[in-house]
Design a protein around this motif. Sequence first.
Motif, mmCIF file in Angstrom:
data_model
loop_
_atom_site.group_PDB
_atom_site.id
_atom_site.type_symbol
_atom_site.label_atom_id
_atom_site.label_comp_id
_atom_site.label_asym_id
_atom_site.label_seq_id
_atom_site.Cartn_x
_atom_site.Cartn_y
_atom_site.Cartn_z
ATOM 1 N N ALA A 74 6.102 12.655 -88.755
ATOM 2 C CA ALA A 74 6.454 13.688 -87.776
ATOM 3 C C ALA A 74 7.333 14.730 -88.435
ATOM 4 O O ALA A 74 7.862 14.511 -89.528
ATOM 5 C CB ALA A 74 7.225 13.055 -86.611
ATOM 6 N N LEU A 75 7.479 15.842 -87.755
ATOM 7 C CA LEU A 75 8.590 16.747 -88.041
ATOM 8 C C LEU A 75 9.594 16.416 -86.937
ATOM 9 O O LEU A 75 9.393 16.775 -85.771
ATOM 10 C CB LEU A 75 8.116 18.202 -87.969
ATOM 11 C CG LEU A 75 8.853 19.200 -88.850
ATOM 12 C CD1 LEU A 75 8.854 18.750 -90.307
ATOM 13 C CD2 LEU A 75 8.241 20.590 -88.740
ATOM 14 N N ALA A 76 10.658 15.714 -87.295
ATOM 15 C CA ALA A 76 11.369 14.911 -86.283
ATOM 16 C C ALA A 76 12.744 15.446 -85.876
ATOM 17 O O ALA A 76 13.541 14.687 -85.337
ATOM 18 C CB ALA A 76 11.487 13.469 -86.784
ATOM 19 N N THR A 77 12.994 16.732 -86.113
ATOM 20 C CA THR A 77 14.243 17.280 -85.559
ATOM 21 C C THR A 77 13.958 18.612 -84.875
ATOM 22 O O THR A 77 12.980 19.303 -85.210
ATOM 23 C CB THR A 77 15.326 17.525 -86.643
ATOM 24 O OG1 THR A 77 14.836 18.520 -87.557
ATOM 25 C CG2 THR A 77 15.674 16.258 -87.403
ATOM 26 N N ILE A 78 14.828 18.961 -83.935
ATOM 27 C CA ILE A 78 14.697 20.242 -83.218
ATOM 28 C C ILE A 78 14.729 21.382 -84.231
ATOM 29 O O ILE A 78 13.917 22.312 -84.185
ATOM 30 C CB ILE A 78 15.867 20.423 -82.217
ATOM 31 C CG1 ILE A 78 15.882 19.315 -81.165
ATOM 32 C CG2 ILE A 78 15.806 21.791 -81.549
ATOM 33 C CD1 ILE A 78 17.104 19.358 -80.241
ATOM 34 N N GLU A 79 15.658 21.294 -85.168
ATOM 35 C CA GLU A 79 15.873 22.392 -86.127
ATOM 36 C C GLU A 79 14.661 22.578 -87.026
ATOM 37 O O GLU A 79 14.206 23.712 -87.240
ATOM 38 C CB GLU A 79 17.107 22.099 -86.996
ATOM 39 C CG GLU A 79 18.429 22.004 -86.244
ATOM 40 C CD GLU A 79 18.601 20.697 -85.447
ATOM 41 O OE1 GLU A 79 17.906 19.707 -85.763
ATOM 42 O OE2 GLU A 79 19.425 20.663 -84.510
ATOM 43 N N ALA A 80 14.108 21.465 -87.547
ATOM 44 C CA ALA A 80 12.946 21.576 -88.448
ATOM 45 C C ALA A 80 11.752 22.174 -87.704
ATOM 46 O O ALA A 80 10.992 22.965 -88.274
ATOM 47 C CB ALA A 80 12.596 20.205 -89.018
ATOM 48 N N CYS A 81 11.586 21.832 -86.459
ATOM 49 C CA CYS A 81 10.445 22.346 -85.678
ATOM 50 C C CYS A 81 10.631 23.831 -85.372
ATOM 51 O O CYS A 81 9.664 24.596 -85.367
ATOM 52 C CB CYS A 81 10.274 21.542 -84.384
ATOM 53 S SG CYS A 81 9.754 19.840 -84.701
ATOM 54 N N ASP A 82 11.873 24.250 -85.128
ATOM 55 C CA ASP A 82 12.124 25.687 -84.897
ATOM 56 C C ASP A 82 11.875 26.485 -86.175
ATOM 57 O O ASP A 82 11.409 27.624 -86.124
ATOM 58 C CB ASP A 82 13.565 25.910 -84.416
ATOM 59 C CG ASP A 82 13.742 25.477 -82.961
ATOM 60 O OD1 ASP A 82 12.722 25.290 -82.274
ATOM 61 O OD2 ASP A 82 14.899 25.316 -82.529
ATOM 62 N N LEU A 83 12.174 25.869 -87.327
ATOM 63 C CA LEU A 83 11.988 26.577 -88.603
ATOM 64 C C LEU A 83 10.514 26.739 -88.958
ATOM 65 O O LEU A 83 10.123 27.716 -89.583
ATOM 66 C CB LEU A 83 12.670 25.802 -89.735
ATOM 67 C CG LEU A 83 14.152 26.069 -89.947
ATOM 68 C CD1 LEU A 83 14.700 25.124 -91.009
ATOM 69 C CD2 LEU A 83 14.376 27.523 -90.352
ATOM 70 N N ASP A 84 9.679 25.742 -88.591
ATOM 71 C CA ASP A 84 8.257 25.798 -88.939
ATOM 72 C C ASP A 84 7.410 25.305 -87.746
ATOM 73 O O ASP A 84 6.882 24.183 -87.746
ATOM 74 C CB ASP A 84 7.989 24.938 -90.185
ATOM 75 C CG ASP A 84 6.650 25.274 -90.817
ATOM 76 O OD1 ASP A 84 5.786 25.846 -90.112
ATOM 77 O OD2 ASP A 84 6.463 24.964 -92.008
ATOM 78 N N PRO A 85 7.289 26.171 -86.722
ATOM 79 C CA PRO A 85 6.618 25.746 -85.480
ATOM 80 C C PRO A 85 5.164 25.335 -85.697
ATOM 81 O O PRO A 85 4.676 24.410 -85.038
ATOM 82 C CB PRO A 85 6.692 26.986 -84.580
ATOM 83 C CG PRO A 85 7.702 27.890 -85.200
ATOM 84 C CD PRO A 85 7.819 27.542 -86.649
ATOM 85 N N LYS A 86 4.479 25.989 -86.654
ATOM 86 C CA LYS A 86 3.053 25.644 -86.866
ATOM 87 C C LYS A 86 2.918 24.244 -87.454
ATOM 88 O O LYS A 86 2.061 23.454 -87.050
ATOM 89 C CB LYS A 86 2.401 26.651 -87.816
ATOM 90 C CG LYS A 86 2.019 27.923 -87.114
ATOM 91 C CD LYS A 86 1.152 28.788 -87.994
ATOM 92 C CE LYS A 86 0.895 30.099 -87.277
ATOM 93 N NZ LYS A 86 0.702 31.208 -88.198
ATOM 94 N N LEU A 87 3.773 23.951 -88.429
ATOM 95 C CA LEU A 87 3.744 22.605 -89.029
ATOM 96 C C LEU A 87 4.105 21.559 -87.971
ATOM 97 O O LEU A 87 3.518 20.470 -87.929
ATOM 98 C CB LEU A 87 4.721 22.536 -90.216
ATOM 99 C CG LEU A 87 4.748 21.215 -90.968
ATOM 100 C CD1 LEU A 87 3.395 20.906 -91.608
ATOM 101 C CD2 LEU A 87 5.840 21.211 -92.048
ATOM 102 N N ALA A 88 5.058 21.898 -87.104
ATOM 103 C CA ALA A 88 5.446 20.969 -86.024
ATOM 104 C C ALA A 88 4.238 20.667 -85.141
ATOM 105 O O ALA A 88 3.999 19.508 -84.777
ATOM 106 C CB ALA A 88 6.581 21.572 -85.202
ATOM 107 N N THR A 89 3.465 21.669 -84.811
ATOM 108 C CA THR A 89 2.277 21.461 -83.963
ATOM 109 C C THR A 89 1.277 20.558 -84.691
ATOM 110 O O THR A 89 0.704 19.636 -84.109
ATOM 111 C CB THR A 89 1.640 22.817 -83.605
ATOM 112 O OG1 THR A 89 2.596 23.546 -82.837
ATOM 113 C CG2 THR A 89 0.363 22.652 -82.803
#
Length: 321
Positions: A72-87
């Motif tokens: 996963a991309l498992a933190t709020i901050e990491a997902c905000d930094l790379d929203p496409k990868l988070a998806t």
Amino acid sequence: MRIIVTGATGFAGSEVVRAALRRGHDVLAVGGKNVPRAPDLKRVVNLDLTDRAKIEALILEEFPQAVINCAALATIEACDLDPKLATKLNSELPAQLAQLCFHVGGKLIHLSTDMVFDGERGNYANTDQPKPLHHYGKTKAIGEVDTLKYGREHAAIIRTSLLNGNSPSGERGIHERLMRDWSAGKVSSLYTDETRQPVSVSNLADVAVELCERPNLSGVYHWAGLAPMSRFDVGQAIAAHFGLDAEKYIKSGKRTDHPQHSQRARDLSLQLHPLAGKLRTPAQPFVDQLGELRVPRGLEAWYEKETGRKVVRLLEKGVDF
Ligand SMILES: NC(=O)c1ccc[n+]([C@@H]2O[C@H](COP(=O)([O-])OP(=O)(O)OC[C@H]3O[C@@H](n4cnc5c(N)ncnc54)[C@H](OP(=O)(O)O)[C@@H]3O)[C@@H](O)[C@H]2O)c1
């Protein structure tokens, strides 16, 4: 059973690999950039899990009886930094694994998060509707729905809380983050109005593997420790356990006084029913979780100076733990 563990180098995944080996399973551990390590681990592969063709090839070649998805991309901050990868990692990957498990007749165990909820109410049941506050929560909530599209009976989703334990990097555990700050001379401002339900990562790992072994348990479940606690109380209990002076290192704060932390939910406590009644693995009180925590690597000298206590490191079959 033949079990594939994805995210096998991460905080949860590395414990899941250990739990599966301990319980006698044949484990293929999948790492991303890092190489999975565990005592007695023989089968390892490194794969970019955003590569759909490679994922398909792996599952069709291995024909697993179960996949435990801890990538996963498992933190709020990491997902905000790379929203496409988070998806890709949090929504598309579990859906693809569910489809492939359905195809090969295997079961998917997928880790999700309490952060699919907004925290307004607390004490969430597994039937409550997600209402995420941020991109991380949204991508995880979508991942849950898309996973179950391929048949509820083929997948078990575990929504869990703050992971408590010793992480492979030595930087992900709650006590590791706090002690690294304290050793650098920082005082932690911990909120009294932010409630989570910390869970021992090794206990969660046992639950994930037990769900592979129990074909009749599927759908969305909640798993955490027994006690909802404020961040402030968690910090106090950790300091006391390690014999460190909480007065020196912790000050209490309130989320509501810090508008920049508006994404941090008020109360994400979880009801463990119905899973708690169905498993052999018991949910743990926080005090039992503390016994598993170790002084993070590199902080031994600071810790010994602060407390006068000696740190003893153990090796398990050549692997530091
Ligand atoms: N940590 C918590 O407190 C917490 C709380 C509630 C729920 N959860 C859930 O628990 C699960 C695991 O979280 P965690 O804290 O264990 O995460 P983590 O420590 O950040 O581990 C993430 C794992 O995903 C792998 N990964 C990431 N991108 C990849 C890619 N492109 N290809 C292959 N592998 C990739 C990483 O591999 P490499 O490092 O080798 O690249 C790593 O093994 C997540 O679903 C999370 O939502 C965690």
